[in-house]
Design a protein around this motif. Sequence first.
Motif, PDB file in Angstrom:
ATOM      1  N   HIS A 158       0.865  -1.258  -0.167  1.00 53.18           N
ATOM      2  CA  HIS A 158       0.060   0.153  -0.027  1.00 53.18           C
ATOM      3  C   HIS A 158       0.714   1.347   0.073  1.00 53.18           C
ATOM      4  CE1 HIS A 158      -2.784  -2.973   1.411  1.00 53.18           C
ATOM      5  NE2 HIS A 158      -3.962  -2.380   1.190  1.00 53.18           N
ATOM      6  N   VAL A 159       0.281   2.273  -0.353  1.00 52.63           N
ATOM      7  CA  VAL A 159       0.886   3.677  -0.117  1.00 52.63           C
ATOM      8  C   VAL A 159       0.127   4.467   0.348  1.00 52.63           C
ATOM      9  CG1 VAL A 159       2.473   3.469  -2.117  1.00 52.63           C
ATOM     10  CG2 VAL A 159       0.169   4.401  -2.494  1.00 52.63           C
ATOM     11  N   PHE A 160       0.579   5.717   1.298  1.00 52.13           N
ATOM     12  CA  PHE A 160      -0.127   6.761   1.888  1.00 52.13           C
ATOM     13  C   PHE A 160       0.120   7.894   1.024  1.00 52.13           C
ATOM     14  CE2 PHE A 160      -0.826  10.319   4.656  1.00 52.13           C
ATOM     15  CZ  PHE A 160      -1.501   9.529   5.870  1.00 52.13           C
ATOM     16  N   LEU A 161      -1.140   8.511   0.388  1.00 53.45           N
ATOM     17  CA  LEU A 161      -1.379   9.684  -0.433  1.00 53.45           C
ATOM     18  C   LEU A 161      -1.964  10.802   0.199  1.00 53.45           C
ATOM     19  CD1 LEU A 161      -2.681   7.480  -3.753  1.00 53.45           C
ATOM     20  CD2 LEU A 161      -0.521   8.030  -2.721  1.00 53.45           C
ATOM     21  N   MET A 162      -1.215  12.158  -0.257  1.00 60.00           N
ATOM     22  CA  MET A 162      -1.832  13.123   0.210  1.00 60.00           C
ATOM     23  C   MET A 162      -2.033  14.190  -0.709  1.00 60.00           C
ATOM     24  SD  MET A 162       0.439  13.771   3.646  1.00 60.00           S
ATOM     25  CE  MET A 162      -0.493  15.110   4.353  1.00 60.00           C
ATOM     26  N   GLY A 163      -2.977  15.058  -0.654  1.00 52.85           N
ATOM     27  CA  GLY A 163      -3.090  16.299  -1.729  1.00 52.85           C
ATOM     28  C   GLY A 163      -2.381  17.421  -1.121  1.00 52.85           C
ATOM     29  N   ASP A 164      -1.694  18.251  -2.309  1.00 53.15           N
ATOM     30  CA  ASP A 164      -0.894  19.230  -1.724  1.00 53.15           C
ATOM     31  C   ASP A 164      -1.717  20.471  -1.264  1.00 53.15           C
ATOM     32  OD1 ASP A 164       1.244  17.856  -2.787  1.00 53.15           O
ATOM     33  OD2 ASP A 164       1.188  19.147  -5.110  1.00 53.15           O
ATOM     34  N   ASN A 165      -3.007  20.514  -1.345  1.00 55.73           N
ATOM     35  CA  ASN A 165      -3.878  21.691  -0.745  1.00 55.73           C
ATOM     36  C   ASN A 165      -4.102  20.966   0.601  1.00 55.73           C
ATOM     37  OD1 ASN A 165      -5.509  23.500  -0.054  1.00 55.73           O
ATOM     38  ND2 ASN A 165      -6.723  23.473  -2.049  1.00 55.73           N
ATOM     39  N   SER A 192      -5.345   9.909   2.510  1.00 53.89           N
ATOM     40  CA  SER A 192      -5.025   8.880   3.201  1.00 53.89           C
ATOM     41  C   SER A 192      -5.128   9.362   4.937  1.00 53.89           C
ATOM     42  CB  SER A 192      -3.782   8.246   2.795  1.00 53.89           C
ATOM     43  OG  SER A 192      -3.751   7.701   1.698  1.00 53.89           O
ATOM     44  N   ARG A 193      -5.283  10.465   5.123  1.00 54.89           N
ATOM     45  CA  ARG A 193      -5.298  11.062   6.627  1.00 54.89           C
ATOM     46  C   ARG A 193      -6.776  10.531   7.163  1.00 54.89           C
ATOM     47  NH1 ARG A 193      -3.657  17.213   5.853  1.00 54.89           N
ATOM     48  NH2 ARG A 193      -4.987  16.584   3.808  1.00 54.89           N
ATOM     49  N   PHE A 194      -7.728  10.340   6.234  1.00 52.97           N
ATOM     50  CA  PHE A 194      -9.021   9.949   6.589  1.00 52.97           C
ATOM     51  C   PHE A 194      -9.287   8.554   6.375  1.00 52.97           C
ATOM     52  CE2 PHE A 194      -8.565  14.553   5.705  1.00 52.97           C
ATOM     53  CZ  PHE A 194      -8.980  15.036   6.873  1.00 52.97           C
ATOM     54  N   PRO A 195     -10.065   7.764   6.943  1.00 56.47           N
ATOM     55  CA  PRO A 195     -10.382   6.329   6.947  1.00 56.47           C
ATOM     56  C   PRO A 195     -11.391   6.214   5.597  1.00 56.47           C
ATOM     57  CG  PRO A 195     -11.884   7.393   8.735  1.00 56.47           C
ATOM     58  CD  PRO A 195     -10.774   8.459   8.338  1.00 56.47           C
ATOM     59  N   GLN A 196     -11.344   5.036   4.901  1.00 55.74           N
ATOM     60  CA  GLN A 196     -11.948   4.950   3.869  1.00 55.74           C
ATOM     61  C   GLN A 196     -13.431   5.106   3.737  1.00 55.74           C
ATOM     62  OE1 GLN A 196     -10.890   1.157   2.074  1.00 55.74           O
ATOM     63  NE2 GLN A 196      -9.038   1.660   1.937  1.00 55.74           N
ATOM     64  N   MET A 197     -13.959   5.759   3.082  1.00 60.44           N
ATOM     65  CA  MET A 197     -15.316   6.214   2.967  1.00 60.44           C
ATOM     66  C   MET A 197     -15.888   6.813   1.842  1.00 60.44           C
ATOM     67  SD  MET A 197     -17.443   8.998   5.416  1.00 60.44           S
ATOM     68  CE  MET A 197     -16.924   8.154   7.008  1.00 60.44           C
ATOM     69  N   ALA A 198     -17.060   6.238   1.077  1.00 60.37           N
ATOM     70  CA  ALA A 198     -17.518   6.401  -0.030  1.00 60.37           C
ATOM     71  C   ALA A 198     -17.731   8.055  -0.220  1.00 60.37           C
ATOM     72  CB  ALA A 198     -18.639   5.847  -0.413  1.00 60.37           C
ATOM     73  N   GLY A 199     -16.966   8.703  -1.057  1.00 60.26           N
ATOM     74  CA  GLY A 199     -17.355  10.067  -1.180  1.00 60.26           C
ATOM     75  C   GLY A 199     -16.469  10.822  -0.128  1.00 60.26           C
ATOM     76  N   GLY A 200     -15.503  10.325   0.593  1.00 60.42           N
ATOM     77  CA  GLY A 200     -14.676  10.784   1.714  1.00 60.42           C
ATOM     78  C   GLY A 200     -13.212  10.322   1.596  1.00 60.42           C
ATOM     79  N   GLY A 201     -12.839   9.964   2.819  1.00 58.99           N
ATOM     80  CA  GLY A 201     -11.264   9.477   2.789  1.00 58.99           C
ATOM     81  C   GLY A 201     -11.227   8.246   1.895  1.00 58.99           C
ATOM     82  N   ILE A 202      -9.644   8.135   1.729  1.00 60.92           N
ATOM     83  CA  ILE A 202      -9.196   6.750   1.066  1.00 60.92           C
ATOM     84  C   ILE A 202      -8.572   6.151   1.711  1.00 60.92           C
ATOM     85  CG2 ILE A 202      -9.545   7.816  -1.182  1.00 60.92           C
ATOM     86  CD1 ILE A 202      -6.578   8.627  -1.011  1.00 60.92           C
ATOM     87  N   GLY A 203      -8.057   6.327   3.144  1.00 58.57           N
ATOM     88  CA  GLY A 203      -7.202   5.440   3.640  1.00 58.57           C
ATOM     89  C   GLY A 203      -5.792   4.912   3.131  1.00 58.57           C
TER      90      GLY A 203
END
Length: 285
Positions: A217-224, A231-242
């Motif tokens: 796996h990898v940990f991904l983040m947006g520059d904004n 990946s800072r947020f748990p997987q949730m449809a329409g939300g975080g991706i874990g």
Amino acid sequence: MDDSATHDNESGKPIGSRQGEAKGGGAASEVRETLSFLLKLALAVFIIRSFLISPFVIPSESMLPRLLVGDYIFITKWNYGYSKHSLPWSLPLIPGRIFAGTPARGDVVVFKAPPTNDQDWIKRVIGLPGDTVQMKNGQLFLNDKPVPKQRIADFIEPVSPNTHCEPAYQDTADDGSAICRYPQYRETLPNGKSYNVLDLGQTIADDTQVFKVPEGHVFLMGDNRDNSEDSRFPQMAGGGIGFVPIGNLEGKAVVNFWSTDGSASWVLPWTWFSAARWERIGEGF
């Protein structure tokens, strides 16, 4: 009157009838050739988009300042191997993952976003398998060490139909035009990869738990950083991706090939050129 001139002496069929057959056969041949060409073209596009290079349009501001809404980019498909997610509509034609490769920290990647795996998202690779990642007071920590973060000049974005500038960041340029002005920082990862990020203030995303990136796996983040579901947020449809499986990666962003501020109209062709952000075309990663 002798009608032998109007008949084929060998077959006995009227000559006019044979000419009609030839014309009909020619039309059918043209249809077959056209269909064959279209099939070959579709197959070529399928192969190129699946295995070589594919376009992607930026739909959100989560990757500001590097990517703006309305940027069009090319991604290369061979960097991390191939899985079913490399194919259009994630067709299940590739078992598992072949020619597997691991991304480098700092790569900007397009991937199928968990948990639904049915939408293409774009983020930056921050953590690799075995890494620990944490945010403390807006500071990124990688393997318990702070990632250098330097304040640089504000990021300025002209206001256009493709910008969503909150009132707190609205400003006016010297020429009187409306702009968005964002606090901007320069981060440098341990491998030397540098990139700019936005930090708009204290949010819940600025302080996190310690994340241990699992194998594969990898940990991904947006520059904004304060406007990115990642990946800072748990997987949730329409939300975080874990944590994102490496097999979900579709390709690596390599270059902007077009950019528009959103002011163009399809029925007014000259606006296609006035809306273009020419200075962004050809920017690499």
